[in-house]
Motif scaffolding. Structure first.
Motif, mmCIF file in Angstrom:
data_model
loop_
_atom_site.group_PDB
_atom_site.id
_atom_site.type_symbol
_atom_site.label_atom_id
_atom_site.label_comp_id
_atom_site.label_asym_id
_atom_site.label_seq_id
_atom_site.Cartn_x
_atom_site.Cartn_y
_atom_site.Cartn_z
ATOM 1 N N UNK A 415 -37.302 19.479 -28.106
ATOM 2 C CA UNK A 415 -38.499 18.634 -27.951
ATOM 3 C C UNK A 415 -39.829 18.818 -27.801
ATOM 4 N N UNK A 416 -39.964 18.518 -26.792
ATOM 5 C CA UNK A 416 -41.267 18.647 -26.150
ATOM 6 C C UNK A 416 -42.344 19.986 -26.288
ATOM 7 N N UNK A 417 -41.561 21.327 -27.226
ATOM 8 C CA UNK A 417 -42.337 22.087 -27.265
ATOM 9 C C UNK A 417 -42.975 21.869 -28.856
ATOM 10 N N UNK A 418 -41.958 21.139 -29.238
ATOM 11 C CA UNK A 418 -42.533 20.626 -30.526
ATOM 12 C C UNK A 418 -43.364 19.703 -30.621
ATOM 13 N N UNK A 419 -43.454 18.953 -29.981
ATOM 14 C CA UNK A 419 -45.107 18.396 -29.611
ATOM 15 C C UNK A 419 -46.346 17.929 -29.835
ATOM 16 N N UNK A 420 -46.273 19.846 -28.660
ATOM 17 C CA UNK A 420 -47.040 20.425 -28.518
ATOM 18 C C UNK A 420 -47.785 21.151 -28.799
ATOM 19 N N UNK A 421 -47.039 22.010 -29.884
ATOM 20 C CA UNK A 421 -46.676 22.929 -30.993
ATOM 21 C C UNK A 421 -47.830 21.608 -31.903
ATOM 22 N N UNK A 422 -46.672 20.241 -32.244
ATOM 23 C CA UNK A 422 -47.545 19.209 -33.691
ATOM 24 C C UNK A 422 -49.478 19.655 -33.435
ATOM 25 N N UNK A 423 -49.419 19.352 -32.249
ATOM 26 C CA UNK A 423 -50.900 19.098 -31.366
ATOM 27 C C UNK A 423 -51.879 20.363 -31.578
ATOM 28 N N UNK A 424 -51.555 21.326 -31.358
ATOM 29 C CA UNK A 424 -52.550 22.258 -31.357
ATOM 30 C C UNK A 424 -52.378 22.510 -32.676
ATOM 31 N N UNK A 425 -51.511 22.585 -33.483
ATOM 32 C CA UNK A 425 -51.648 22.310 -35.367
ATOM 33 C C UNK A 425 -52.947 21.491 -35.787
ATOM 34 N N UNK A 430 -57.612 29.015 -37.107
ATOM 35 C CA UNK A 430 -57.073 30.289 -37.092
ATOM 36 C C UNK A 430 -55.844 30.865 -37.214
ATOM 37 N N UNK A 431 -55.305 31.770 -37.951
ATOM 38 C CA UNK A 431 -53.746 31.829 -39.246
ATOM 39 C C UNK A 431 -53.352 32.796 -37.978
ATOM 40 N N UNK A 432 -53.692 33.449 -36.792
ATOM 41 C CA UNK A 432 -53.022 34.585 -36.568
ATOM 42 C C UNK A 432 -52.165 33.053 -35.347
ATOM 43 N N UNK A 433 -52.852 31.861 -34.776
ATOM 44 C CA UNK A 433 -52.517 30.885 -33.853
ATOM 45 C C UNK A 433 -51.406 29.961 -34.260
ATOM 46 N N UNK A 434 -51.822 29.643 -36.107
ATOM 47 C CA UNK A 434 -50.800 29.356 -36.866
ATOM 48 C C UNK A 434 -49.951 29.765 -36.742
ATOM 49 N N UNK A 435 -49.382 30.913 -36.837
ATOM 50 C CA UNK A 435 -48.622 31.750 -37.603
ATOM 51 C C UNK A 435 -47.739 31.161 -36.048
ATOM 52 N N UNK A 461 -44.339 32.280 -41.606
ATOM 53 C CA UNK A 461 -45.434 32.251 -40.363
ATOM 54 C C UNK A 461 -45.672 33.715 -40.367
ATOM 55 N N UNK A 462 -44.646 34.646 -40.277
ATOM 56 C CA UNK A 462 -44.840 35.775 -40.014
ATOM 57 C C UNK A 462 -46.006 36.531 -40.604
ATOM 58 N N UNK A 463 -46.172 36.216 -42.012
ATOM 59 C CA UNK A 463 -46.914 36.951 -42.966
ATOM 60 C C UNK A 463 -48.485 36.515 -42.194
ATOM 61 N N UNK A 464 -48.270 35.896 -41.749
ATOM 62 C CA UNK A 464 -49.608 35.787 -41.235
ATOM 63 C C UNK A 464 -50.631 35.910 -40.066
ATOM 64 N N UNK A 465 -48.687 36.517 -39.023
ATOM 65 C CA UNK A 465 -49.334 36.941 -37.294
ATOM 66 C C UNK A 465 -49.878 38.144 -37.733
ATOM 67 N N UNK A 466 -50.719 38.363 -36.118
ATOM 68 C CA UNK A 466 -50.665 39.371 -35.993
ATOM 69 C C UNK A 466 -49.702 40.843 -35.766
ATOM 70 N N UNK A 467 -50.036 41.848 -35.305
ATOM 71 C CA UNK A 467 -49.280 42.806 -35.827
ATOM 72 C C UNK A 467 -48.008 43.162 -34.629
#
Length: 877
Positions: A415-425, A430-435, A461-467
């Protein structure tokens, strides 16, 4: 003397007496507001323990400013007994050494170390110390422990059993929640006890009523208000008691000389009482120890040769909160420049920052990485979050918040991870960071049970990630897709990851291409078995065991899962073990080792709870559901959080509710795995018994195709059984029974024998029917499969047989043992010492011997030597 605490003192005395007299362990969390007397009760426990109980006392006090330093609390608690680390099992010793050497270099920290190994090391160390007499651990102000210490201590506390160790925690009302420990809330003192307290301290009769009213039963408030007899004006909205006490302290502090107040502020901002840092900052600001004389005389602080301590945390709060911002910033700057420790320097620089500052953020990020390397994931997450708050650039801030989210996932806090990810989004394009943020959200969805959505999110999301990220995300997404039946996502993952044999093999199966999929996965299983060294296997065996389960290769699944479990135990990989044990339990259920499976599952759930992982893991529940369905335990199955259609269908089939069985079984995901294919075979029987055989033809063709591909004797036997059902063919039944003799899966063998016996009885061949029916009944009885056993017994009676058909057979010897006793007894019978068993099962030696002591009478023996004469391996036929 403590007033109004008779019940609490009795509870603590009982715990200590149990440790002293019976070797029992126990843990208790004292909870209450600031000043309610938690520390006084801990001190009372220490006096009891060092007196009548003759116990060793270890202490740790949570320090607010150290909550960002991984394992700061462990250093406090175990530094006096660090010489005992050498006697611990290797991984545990390494983990505790890393925790205790955390203020220095990190080059010796073992790579890939499990974060729970430190907690196991704490448990083993406490148990070893208790060999010399009871041990009492006192944990005060637990709400301010650093996350890594809290996790380690709670792991140890939850697994206490028979070590003669008592752990007492004290925490405030609104913090340190979800511990899983028994709690004892501390109430405020009643009027009579409050008056007795004031009389004892010489407060005049005229002042008592007013002080009792103002203090409202809080012991600290009674003491502080009673010292002078003055009172604070409440105004229209009275302050909470703790705030009144802080205000009282602030008034006392305001009366001190300027230099004394400044020296107090340095001590409050430093927080740890660490003299070198304090004196360095004091010199820079023109004050020194001599300026604390007035505060010492006033009872606000205690100064020793090596440290400065506030008499109560609220005094520190009063000092810090009462200072103007400019003074606080100057003090933090001085402390930062005088600190030799990188973590403390980063904290003070952050506290002195007036706005975004990339240089300070870099320092905090470095501190976060140090915490991560020591498996202090919660601490690392908090530091990354602080670094993000001070980061000027939006993309860099998003990256640090995502790193904080990653750490929260590692710490098991989705739950805390999701809150942090939502704020970061919201901060980056940046497509790689969004991935990467998408990966965090997908894991969270999976943990919440939204498995198909998690699979789609991960693959998309893997389609936009770094190798470097892409392959891992696709592999994880493929795994999610397989277990949830999300075939399109699995096929997309395989297309994007053509060189991954596992993903490609699963995709072949999902796409109905058994010709390529089965040999590919079978080859991977064969390679893993060939490469498995003794005794502990190699990394990746759990995946191979899972593939063996998919293919119905029970022997390989048992072997690989056991090897991976041994590897995890040997290396202290506690966090990974629940998943490995789940795989092992699935193989044990399949092969009829229900008692072993129950012991395995109970250990998995216990470890999941003790480590703070989700104990309701749907896959663990699904294995239990299969056993409940076999046993016909309808109420137990319906109480489970995860009731799969496979299990519900089998239950209804066993209870003779064929239409309901058919409805559940037709809802099973179309997957070519052993579990799904077993459900197809159950569907065939349900359809025939429901007089709707036409609904079974297509599923049967699918099962036969799969059975031909995997070439497992038990699967081929079931295919023949289904053929016998659909075609009313004696030859098919007879061939199936013969083929089962070469196979595992006793439950399926007994079902085939039951159907064959029924067919023979209907053909008026009663004498011939008795042999398969007796065999079936004996297996059903052993597996406690009551509905099936009742059917076999009724069929036997219909052949004219009585006696053995009238009552279930006596339970086997091992059924007398609890699941944990069974585990311990099996290992002891192999000649493994109690200490080695303890290391394998993550218990203490004393707990192992306690289980043996309880097991011996149940087995009709009196010593370990007699175990070798017992038959402890159940039949799987």
């Amino acid at each position: 003397m403590l007033y109004g605490r008779n019940d609490e003192q009795a509870r603590i005395s009982s715990l200590l007496a149990g440790a002293r007299d019976e070797g029992r362990s126990g843990a208790l969390l004292l909870r209450g507001e600031a000043g309610i007397g938690k520390s006084a009760l801990l001190e009372h426990a220490a006096e009891l323990a060092s007196g009548d109980a003759g116990a060793r006392v270890l202490r740790v006090t949570g320090i607010e400013v150290e909550s960002g330093i991984a394992f700061a609390g462990i250093n406090q608690l175990l530094w006096p007994v660090r010489d005992r680390l050498a006697g611990l099992p290797g991984p545990q010793a390494a983990a505790l050494n890393a925790a205790l050497s955390g203020y220095g270099p990190f080059g010796d920290v073992p790579a890939g170390r499990d974060r729970f190994t430190t907690g196991l090391g704490v448990l083993t160390l406490l148990a070893d110390l208790a060999e010399d007499g009871p041990v009492l651990c006192l944990v005060d102000d637990a709400q301010w422990l650093d996350g890594a210490t809290a996790e380690a201590l709670l792991f140890a506390a939850r697994r206490l059993a028979a070590e003669a160790v008592v752990m007492l925690f004290a925490a405030r009302d609104d913090a340190f929640t979800g511990t899983g420990l028994p709690e004892l809330p501390l109430r405020r003192l009643g009027r009579d006890d409050a008056v007795r307290f004031l009389v004892e301290h010489g407060v005049s009769r005229d002042a008592r009523d007013r002080i009792v009213h103002d203090a409202d039963g809080n012991p600290l408030a009674l003491r502080e208000f009673g010292m002078t007899g003055d009172r604070l004006p409440d105004g229209p909205r009275p302050l909470p008691v703790a705030d009144r006490v802080v205000a009282r302290f602030q008034r006392r502090i305001d009366e001190l000389p300027d230099k004394t107040r400044l020296m107090l502020l340095i001590a409050a901002a430093e927080g740890r009482g660490y003299m070198p840092s304090l004196l360095g900052a004091a010199r820079e600001l023109g004050v020194g120890l001599e300026d604390l004389v007035h505060a010492e005389r006033d009872g606000l602080v205690e100064v020793s040769g090596r440290s400065i301590a506030f008499r109560h945390p609220l005094i520190r709060a009063a000092v810090y909160q009462g200072a103007v911002a400019a003074c606080r910033i100057s003090v933090h700057q001085a402390l930062a420049s005088s600190s030799e420790d990188g973590d403390c320097r980063a904290r003070h620089r952050a506290s002195a920052a007036l706005g975004p500052d990339e240089d300070v953020a870099v320092d905090l990020q470095a501190a976060a990485e140090r915490a991560r390397k020591r498996t202090g994931y919660v601490t690392a997450a908090r530091l990354y979050q602080q670094a993000a708050d001070l980061t000027p650039a939006r993309d860099a801030r998003a990256a640090r918040l995502r790193a904080a989210a990653d750490m929260m996932l590692q710490a098991g806090r989705p739950d805390e991870a999701e809150d942090l990810a939502s704020t970061a989004g919201t901060l980056t394009d940046d497509s790689a960071e969004l991935a990467r943020l998408g990966r965090v959200r997908a894991v969270v969805e999976y943990e919440r049970g939204n498995r198909p959505a998690a699979a789609r999110m991960m693959v998309e999301h893997a389609a936009y990630a770094e190798p470097d990220d892409k392959a891992a995300m696709l592999r994880t997404g493929a795994s999610y897709a397989w277990v949830s039946g999300e075939t399109p996502a699995l096929l997309r993952a395989a297309e994007a990851l053509p060189d991954d044999a596992v993903v490609r093999g699963l995709a072949h199966l999902a796409g109905d291409d058994l010709t390529h999929g089965v040999p590919l996965l079978a080859g991977l299983v064969a390679v893993a078995r060939a490469a498995t060294p003794e005794p502990a296997g190699a990394a990746g065996l759990d995946e191979a065991a899972g593939l063996a389960l998919i293919l119905g290769d029970d022997e390989a699944a048992l072997e690989l899962a056991a090897a991976e479990a041994a590897r995890c135990r040997l290396n202290g990989l506690i966090g990974a073990l629940p998943g490995v044990l789940r795989t092992q339990a699935q193989a044990q259920v399949a092969t009829g080792l229900h008692a072993d499976a129950e012991a395995t599952l109970i250990e998995a759930i216990s470890l999941a709870c003790d480590t703070g992982l989700p104990s309701g893991d749907w896959r663990l529940s699904a294995v239990f559901a299969r056993v409940a369905a076999v046993e016909g335990d309808e109420s137990r199955l319906h109480e489970m959080p995860e009731r799969t259609d496979e299990a519900l269908g089998l239950l209804e089939l066993g209870l003779g509710r064929y239409d309901d069985a058919l409805r559940h079984l037709e809802a099973v995901h179309h997957r070519y795995s052993a579990d799904a294919m077993l459900a197809v075979a159950d569907l065939v029987e349900a359809a025939v018994r429901a007089a709707q055989p036409e609904r079974a033809r297509a599923p049967f063709d699918r099962f036969r195709t799969w059975a031909d591909a995997v070439q497992q004797p038990w699967a081929s036997a079931i295919a023949l059984r289904c053929e016998g059902l659909l075609d009313d063919s004696e030859e098919a039944y007879a061939q199936a029974v013969r083929l089962h003799e070469k196979a595992t899966r006793p439950f399926e063998k007994a079902r085939t024998e039951l159907l064959y016996g029924e067919w023979l009885r209907r053909a008026r061949r009663r004498s011939d029917a008795r042999t398969p029916l007796r065999s079936a009944m004996e297996v059903f009885d052993r597996l406690r499969a009551k509905p099936w056993s009742d059917r076999a017994r009724a069929e036997l009676r219909a052949t004219g047989e009585s006696g053995s058909a009238s009552e279930p057979t006596a339970p086997v010897l091992l059924d007398r043992l609890t699941p944990q006793e069974l585990q311990v007894v099996r290992l002891a019978a192999e000649g493994i010492s109690s200490r080695e068993i303890a290391a394998q099962l993550f218990l203490s030696r004393r707990t192992v011997e306690y289980h043996l002591y309880k097991a011996y009478p149940k087995l009709g023996i009196s010593s370990r030597k007699e175990l070798s004469r017992l038959t402890l391996e159940p039949s799987t036929t």
